[in-house]
Design a protein around this motif. Structure first.
Motif, mmCIF file in Angstrom:
data_model
loop_
_atom_site.group_PDB
_atom_site.id
_atom_site.type_symbol
_atom_site.label_atom_id
_atom_site.label_comp_id
_atom_site.label_asym_id
_atom_site.label_seq_id
_atom_site.Cartn_x
_atom_site.Cartn_y
_atom_site.Cartn_z
ATOM 1 N N UNK A 1 0.794 -1.173 0.002
ATOM 2 C CA UNK A 1 -0.556 -0.042 -0.062
ATOM 3 C C UNK A 1 0.851 1.308 0.159
ATOM 4 N N UNK A 2 1.512 1.619 0.455
ATOM 5 C CA UNK A 2 2.615 1.994 0.515
ATOM 6 C C UNK A 2 2.910 2.598 -0.957
ATOM 7 N N UNK A 3 3.980 1.709 -1.079
ATOM 8 C CA UNK A 3 4.607 2.370 -2.703
ATOM 9 C C UNK A 3 3.611 2.556 -3.945
ATOM 10 N N UNK A 4 2.112 2.091 -3.164
ATOM 11 C CA UNK A 4 1.148 2.085 -4.396
ATOM 12 C C UNK A 4 0.813 3.972 -3.719
ATOM 13 N N UNK A 5 0.926 4.013 -2.466
ATOM 14 C CA UNK A 5 0.563 5.468 -2.868
ATOM 15 C C UNK A 5 1.369 6.482 -3.295
ATOM 16 N N UNK A 6 2.770 5.882 -2.895
ATOM 17 C CA UNK A 6 3.516 6.612 -3.347
ATOM 18 C C UNK A 6 3.953 7.167 -5.069
ATOM 19 N N UNK A 7 2.780 5.722 -5.911
ATOM 20 C CA UNK A 7 3.329 6.230 -7.363
ATOM 21 C C UNK A 7 1.644 7.254 -7.651
ATOM 22 N N UNK A 8 0.503 7.266 -6.521
ATOM 23 C CA UNK A 8 -0.243 8.005 -6.620
ATOM 24 C C UNK A 8 0.113 9.345 -6.025
ATOM 25 N N UNK A 9 0.898 9.328 -5.109
ATOM 26 C CA UNK A 9 1.101 10.774 -5.039
ATOM 27 C C UNK A 9 1.318 11.404 -5.938
ATOM 28 N N UNK A 10 2.451 10.911 -6.950
ATOM 29 C CA UNK A 10 3.217 11.579 -7.692
ATOM 30 C C UNK A 10 1.925 12.397 -9.548
ATOM 31 N N UNK A 11 1.241 11.043 -9.301
ATOM 32 C CA UNK A 11 -0.203 11.563 -10.153
ATOM 33 C C UNK A 11 -0.826 12.898 -9.591
ATOM 34 N N UNK A 12 -1.238 12.789 -7.822
ATOM 35 C CA UNK A 12 -2.388 13.461 -7.642
ATOM 36 C C UNK A 12 -1.599 14.905 -7.036
ATOM 37 N N UNK A 13 -0.159 14.724 -6.726
ATOM 38 C CA UNK A 13 0.212 15.732 -6.335
ATOM 39 C C UNK A 13 1.930 16.001 -6.637
ATOM 40 N N UNK A 14 2.677 16.189 -7.250
ATOM 41 C CA UNK A 14 3.268 16.063 -8.632
ATOM 42 C C UNK A 14 4.206 17.309 -7.851
ATOM 43 N N UNK A 15 5.283 16.429 -7.115
ATOM 44 C CA UNK A 15 6.476 17.756 -6.173
ATOM 45 C C UNK A 15 8.168 17.090 -6.620
ATOM 46 N N UNK A 16 8.617 17.290 -7.800
ATOM 47 C CA UNK A 16 10.361 16.901 -8.114
ATOM 48 C C UNK A 16 10.567 17.048 -7.186
ATOM 49 N N UNK A 17 10.457 17.223 -5.378
ATOM 50 C CA UNK A 17 11.616 17.691 -4.742
ATOM 51 C C UNK A 17 10.760 16.509 -4.159
ATOM 52 N N UNK A 18 10.131 15.773 -3.772
ATOM 53 C CA UNK A 18 9.296 14.635 -3.246
ATOM 54 C C UNK A 18 10.138 13.231 -3.474
ATOM 55 N N UNK A 19 11.267 12.899 -3.331
ATOM 56 C CA UNK A 19 11.780 11.661 -3.489
ATOM 57 C C UNK A 19 10.830 10.159 -3.072
#
Length: 428
Positions: free
Chosen positions: A299-317
């Motif tokens: 779930x955590x890895x899925x949420x990381x990919x979701x965040x890349x779509x919903x709230x993209x932020x190049x500074x967030x690893x």
């Protein structure tokens, strides 16, 4: 004993009287797994067993940095938030013995193990798994069963003295000499053997005599379970499912030992029907740990990919990239478990059933990365198409309204999905 411990203590008698139910033991120190387990208990009005392993929690802090008293405070705090009455909570210690110090001499490792079990007993843990099956630095490779039983009784004597001194609840004990390695197999799975019935019976009698020789007859009356190998195990990418035809003779030995049930370790990733058969045939205590943190990591890895779509932020690893950096920088918890090419080791670090990544979630680097991810997503609802795309195993539950489509809800839901499998298997 509190009510839950009394019910656990009677598990053998209930089995002898015809009950085919059991209980799952949650072996994890991750706060989100603990929260999910406690909420699950409240939802179903059920007892909850949460165990800390000797490596996670001990008098020296373990890899969580917590001694048993601190772990108890953590769990009870979560229980209060979840609304679980404390008389439905059982705290246990798993693999309590010299394992964390097996590189030392037997005398030194047992001295530290005694200090550890004293801290567990004094902190009020009421399910204690005595595991002295591992060889220490100056031991033979294969310890005689007599030595294992003698060392277990020595630790029980320490625990009983701690209980008498502090007025803590008297614990129940789990014994056994054929104890699977914590966290999954280290050897090829084809070498695994089902415990021979005579070996299981002999182990019990050796422990009985070792306890009696130390004046611990009353404590032995509180031994409720025996760890044996029923023929289940998991490795990095493989799972051996329970085959009841291979354990017929082992199961039959319980008729000669009505005080006991079997405790099955390494039941993670078993098919639901296999877990149900284990319980029906006498493996009434099912240990589960890595499967729960594996589900959390999914779930955590899925949420990381979701965040890349919903709230993209190049500074967030990206979370997987962050965890790769953390694990490569501190390889002690995985390098002896993962082999193969560099690419194969990289895949295992993140996706192995052995889930060695669980040792890293409480590190500063992992905490910073997960904190940034969860802060970015906040408590907003996540659209179902993104859940379907990146955490697809939860989409049906979200659609049915049983899981909140928030980051926290999805994390709890992913763990709960595994807990539901164990509830179905044990609630017979």
């Amino acid at each position: 004993m509190n009510c839950a411990t009394e019910r656990l203590a009677a598990i053998g008698a209930r089995r002898a009287a015809g009950s085919r139910g059991g209980i799952a033991s949650i072996c994890s120190a991750h706060p989100l797994v603990i929260e999910a387990a406690l909420r699950h208990g409240v939802l179903h009005g059920a007892d909850v067993v949460i165990e800390a392993t000797c490596n996670q929690v001990n008098h020296e802090g373990g890899y969580t940095g917590m001694a048993p008293a601190a772990f108890r405070r953590l769990v009870e705090t979560h229980a209060g938030r979840a609304g679980l009455p404390l008389d439905r909570l059982i705290l246990g210690g798993d693999h309590l013995g010299p394992n964390p110090w097996k590189q030392d001499s037997a005398a030194e490792a047992m001295r530290k193990a005694a200090a550890m079990i004293e801290s567990y007993a004094a902190a009020g843990f009421t399910k204690l798994h005595l595991d002295t099956s591992m060889a220490c630095a100056d031991d033979p490779v294969r310890l005689p069963d007599e030595t294992i039983a003698t060392r277990a009784a020595e630790l029980a004597k320490v625990a009983e003295a701690a209980v008498a001194r502090t007025g803590s609840e008297k614990p129940v004990y789990i014994i056994g000499t054929e104890v699977p390695a914590p966290g999954g197999a280290l050897k090829p799975l084809e070498h695994m053997q089902v415990t021979k019935p005579d070996d299981a019976h002999r182990s019990v009698e050796l422990h009985r005599r070792a306890f009696a020789s130390r004046g611990l007859d009353e404590a032995f009356d509180r031994v409720i379970g025996v760890v044996v190998q029923p023929g289940v195990e998991f490795g990095n990418a493989d799972v051996i499912a329970y085959a009841p035809e291979k354990a017929i003779e082992l199961v039959a030995v319980l008729k000669r030992m009505p005080q006991f049930v079997f405790e099955a370790h390494s039941t993670d990733y078993q098919p639901p029907e296999a877990l149900g058969m284990l319980v029906r045939e006498g493996f009434a205590i099912l240990k589960v740990g890595p499967w729960l943190t594996f589900a959390l990591r999914e779930a955590l890895y899925g949420l990381s990919l979701i965040a890349d779509q919903m709230v993209p932020d190049p500074s967030r690893e990206n979370l997987q990239a962050a965890m790769e950096r953390v694990m490569v920088a501190s390889p002690d918890n995985w390098r002896n478990y993962y082999s193969g090419t560099l690419d194969e080791q990289r895949l295992q670090r993140h996706f192995s059933f052995s889930d060695r990544i669980r040792y890293y979630w409480q590190s500063a680097g992992a905490q910073q990365a997960t904190g940034a991810l969860l802060a970015a997503l906040g408590d907003r609802d996540i659209p179902r198409p993104l859940i379907s795309q990146y955490i697809g195993h939860l989409d049906v539950e979200v659609g049915a309204g049983r899981i909140r489509p928030t980051a926290h809800g999805l994390l709890i839901g992913s763990v709960t999905r595994v807990l539901d499998i164990y509830r179905s298997a044990t609630n017979q």
